[in-house]
Design a protein around this motif. Structure first.
Motif, short mmCIF file in Angstrom:
data_model
loop_
_atom_site.label_atom_id
_atom_site.label_comp_id
_atom_site.label_asym_id
_atom_site.label_seq_id
_atom_site.Cartn_x
_atom_site.Cartn_y
_atom_site.Cartn_z
N CYS A 180 -49.18 20.02 -97.45
CA CYS A 180 -48.97 19.47 -98.79
C CYS A 180 -50.12 18.52 -99.14
N ILE A 201 -48.09 16.51 -106.42
CA ILE A 201 -47.73 17.28 -105.22
C ILE A 201 -46.27 17.09 -104.83
N TYR A 204 -43.49 19.70 -106.03
CA TYR A 204 -43.35 21.09 -105.62
C TYR A 204 -43.58 21.34 -104.12
N CYS A 205 -44.02 20.33 -103.36
CA CYS A 205 -44.29 20.56 -101.94
C CYS A 205 -43.69 19.44 -101.09
N ILE A 217 -42.30 24.88 -100.24
CA ILE A 217 -42.68 24.95 -101.65
C ILE A 217 -41.42 25.20 -102.46
N SER A 221 -46.61 25.07 -109.20
CA SER A 221 -47.53 23.98 -108.88
C SER A 221 -48.46 23.57 -110.01
N GLN A 224 -54.18 25.87 -109.86
CA GLN A 224 -54.56 25.72 -108.45
C GLN A 224 -55.82 26.52 -108.16
N LEU A 232 -49.03 29.59 -102.09
CA LEU A 232 -47.91 28.88 -102.72
C LEU A 232 -46.77 29.82 -103.06
#
Length: 763
Positions: A180, A201, A204-205, A217, A221, A224, A232
């Protein structure tokens, strides 16, 4: 003198005569018919017809028509070229047109799946031949034990259904790093993220060192990097994504539909690697996916739906009730609420929750999330065409793109038709159908529409379902192994554009790649209709008066106006009138039965203009009318004999490019020495020839004759079969490492042993 002779040639004189005739027709039509105010409402339609005629003449004036499909000498020469192409096909480009083709459909099972005492890896390779074989045999076994189809629930984990091999090194490694922070968190890279919308971050992580991956996850996100983008989505599917609610196995007649066990839970123990499915089907050492499919269909044909709304659509013309374009969502909510809980199906309960959320949501967040790249990345826009969960690398512009889009439309149309869902292709997909019945080579997605009531049906009975392609065709031959996820948005009661977050109502997503079909519903709304429909009100005093009586001063009641006009729109404000849509006409789209709006020319003219129906050059492609395919203009260079000087990479003049369709028969034979051109023409020639014949009848409203042509085509050719190969089989034909499942599985067992030994040493 040669120029004078050319001007006096019979061909030139004939074309000149046609030009004068069309010009005179336009003059007479505009100076006589349009004087009569009683037919002003037909002015637009007549203008379209005249423009279409003129454009067809203009763009065909330099074209040849050799009727190559019936030219015996040409076809003999083609066979010679085909044999030569196959002999020199070092790159295996023509594998799927080889006469002695033997598709590899069998998989040998590794010991760990058949012997309980064998070392088992913690994850196994993906192969749809294995997955589908096991599921077909498991279903057949349970149905033989007198279990009712509606009572059978199936185990599921995403690792059996798509390629998660990019995660293997993180799954096998016993040391879990905080990816992450070290990999997915790009917030500190100012130069890289400039201009892009990225998410915190923590949203979502999650770092979870005791989990199989070491992280979790949980949500999309934002933008990216490309390497992260793939990881992901796969990570989410492996450890967090809920299972589909239903599995729908298509056949050639109907489908098997089963609910999924523990569909809200993501648990790898539900995968074939850990559950008892293989043990329950008598521990086979080898499986064949086509044999397994055929055995199930023969022994237990799928039962037809008892619901009259889900009966297959088969009529040549489909007259749409106006009621399809209006749904009383609050009344439907009350109806579902008043139904005893024990009588509500699992799908009904979820649909009720969705409707209640939608009605109570006033500024909906964006529902669908695409595989967005950082804007600093070259061609970052490409990510917008993939669902983030199933993104598996870029294939836009590659051969795989055409394969995936073809299989998407094949299976969407089959699924919808078999389940009685009224739908039709729209926008660029409808335009490409007009040309040759096949998607444009530059298309990156597919668009379809349906009445709002059909969107509700899709959401109520099929949302969050996984649709599996019919493995065998009606000729007992292999067809395909595609898998497609149906995802319906959470705010389908909203029928205005609003904040613009949710112009798309639903998607039919290819889980191998993330490419999708956009689905939009048309409804009667309060949105102002385009001015192109105003003449219909002006020419009808009764409608005009009715609208004024139901409107406030200086505040037009657009819903009443739209109701009188019978016009409907999607959330992106694409409008169509009832007369443009209905009746829908049965046709073939990429060799699949489908419906199109009967007045499609009106729709295409309003959206693209008449030139789009005639102009034969676009985006670096040229339409070859004798082959009925779009070909890269640059690919034509060097393959022609009589006009090669006119066709080169620097040809910019439209007039020059028009002359491409003046090629001789020898030039066409020369073009076929190119493997790509040969394969495209060879695979599609019978279908596109049928399409040309059918199109003429549909344009002239001879729907009965179009139906007869369809019957004749059905007798001669394999209607419904894919024009392009199965995506997975195409991959293994180019990558030997994918060919042998047993080899891949044994490699993972060795890797597992290595990590186990290292762990013992470290202890």
């Amino acid at each position: 003198m040669p120029r004078l002779n050319k001007l006096l040639s019979p061909r030139f004189l004939l074309k000149s005569f046609l030009f004068v005739t069309i010009t005179y027709t336009i003059f007479v039509s505009t100076t006589t018919l349009f004087r009569q105010p009683t037919i002003k409402q037909y002015k637009k339609l007549l203008n379209q017809q005249i423009k279409h005629q003129f454009n067809q003449w203009y763009y065909n004036i330099l074209a040849s028509d050799y009727q190559l499909d019936t030219n015996k000498q040409f076809l003999k020469d083609v066979e010679v070229i085909r044999e030569a192409n196959l002999l020199s096909d070092d790159k295996n480009q023509l594998w799927d047109i080889k006469p002695d083709l033997n598709v590899p459909l069998s998989v040998e099972l590794p010991e760990y799946l058949t012997h309980a005492d064998s070392l088992k890896p913690i994850i196994q390779p993906f192969d749809p031949r294995l997955t589908l074989s096991v599921y077909y045999q498991y279903i057949e076994m349970n149905l033989q034990q007198q279990q009712q189809e509606e009572n059978l629930k199936l185990p599921f984990h995403w690792s059996d259904w798509l390629d998660l091999s990019k995660l293997h090194k993180y799954i096998f490694n016993p040391v879990k790093y905080d990816l992450c922070s070290s990999m997915f968190n790009i917030s500190g890279k100012a130069e890289l993220i400039e201009g892009s919308k990225i998410f915190n971050i923590s949203t979502y992580c999650e770092f979870k060192p005791n989990s199989v991956l070491g992280y979790n996850i949980t949500h999309p996100s934002g933008a990216q990097t490309r390497p992260n983008r793939e990881l992901l989505g796969k990570s989410y599917l492996y450890s967090a994504a809920p299972s589909p609610r239903k599995l729908i196995f298509l056949t050639n007649e109907s489908s098997y539909q089963f609910e999924v066990q523990d569909y809200q839970v993501n648990n790898v123990n539900n995968s074939i690697l850990y559950n008892d499915m293989i043990q329950e089907i008598a521990n086979p050492s080898k499986v064949n996916v086509l044999d397994s499919y055929q055995s199930l269909v023969r022994s237990h044909p799928p039962s037809s739906s008892q619901n009259s709304d889900h009966q297959p659509l088969t009529s040549q013309t489909l007259h749409l009730p106006e009621s399809l374009f209006s749904v009383d969502a609050p009344a439907l909510v009350q109806e579902l609420k008043q139904t005893p809980v024990e009588e509500l199906s699992m799908m009904d309960r979820h649909f009720l929750e969705t409707l209640e959320f939608s009605i109570g949501c006033f500024s909906p967040p964006k529902y669908f999330a695409e595989a967005k790249f950082l804007k600093k990345i070259k061609d970052h826009w490409m990510g917008e065409h993939y669902d983030w969960r199933f993104y598996n690398g870029l294939i836009i512009g590659k051969d795989e793109q055409a394969i995936v889009l073809h299989r998407l439309v094949k299976n969407y149309l089959n699924f919808a038709r078999e389940n009685g869902i009224i739908t039709w292709i729209a926008h660029g997909s409808l335009l490409s159908w007009y040309w040759n019945g096949i998607a444009f080579p530059w298309d990156t997605d597919i668009d379809v529409q349906m009445p709002i009531s059909e969107l509700y049906k899709l959401g109520r009975y099929f949302n969050q379902s996984l649709v599996i392609e019919n493995v065998g065709d009606s000729y007992n031959q292999f067809d395909g192994m595609g898998r497609y996820f149906i995802d319906v948005g959470s705010t389908i009661t909203h029928r205005r554009k609003g904040n613009g977050n949710n112009n798309i109502d639903a998607r039919f997503i290819d889980i191998d790649t993330g490419l999708y079909i956009d689905i939009t519903g048309l409804a009667l709304t309060t949105e102002p209709a385009p001015s192109r429909y105003d003449n219909f009100i002006e020419m009808d005093p009764f409608k005009k008066k009715f609208i004024m009586l139901n409107s406030k001063p200086n505040q037009l009641n657009h819903k009443v106006k739209n109701e009188q006009l019978k016009v409907y729109n999607c959330r992106n404000n694409h409008f169509s009138s009832y007369d443009e849509l209905s009746p829908l006409v049965l046709t073939l789209v990429e060799n699949q039965l489908s419906y199109i709006p009967s007045n499609f020319i009106n729709i295409l003219n309003d959206e693209y203009n008449m030139g789009s129906l005639s102009k034969k050059t676009y985006r670096g492609y040229t339409y070859l009318n004798n082959f009925r395919i779009w070909c890269k203009t640059s690919a034509l260079s060097g393959f022609t004999r009589t006009t090669s000087k006119l066709i080169n990479k620097h040809a910019k003049s439209e007039y020059e490019l028009l002359k491409v369709n003046k090629l001789s028969i020898d030039d066409h034979l020369s073009l076929l020495t190119d493997n790509n051109i040969f394969k495209e023409w060879f695979k599609t020639m019978n279908f596109t020839n049928y399409h040309n014949l059918e199109l003429k009848e549909i344009i002239n409203k001879n729907f009965h004759k179009a139906g007869k042509l369809l019957d004749e085509y059905r007798k001669k050719y394999k209607l419904g079969n894919g024009l392009r190969p199965d995506y997975f089989i195409n991959l293994i034909m180019f990558d030997n490492s994918r060919y042998d499942y047993l080899m891949q599985a044994n490699d993972l067992v060795k890797l597992q042993k290595m990590y186990n030994n290292n762990n013992k040493k470290s202890q």
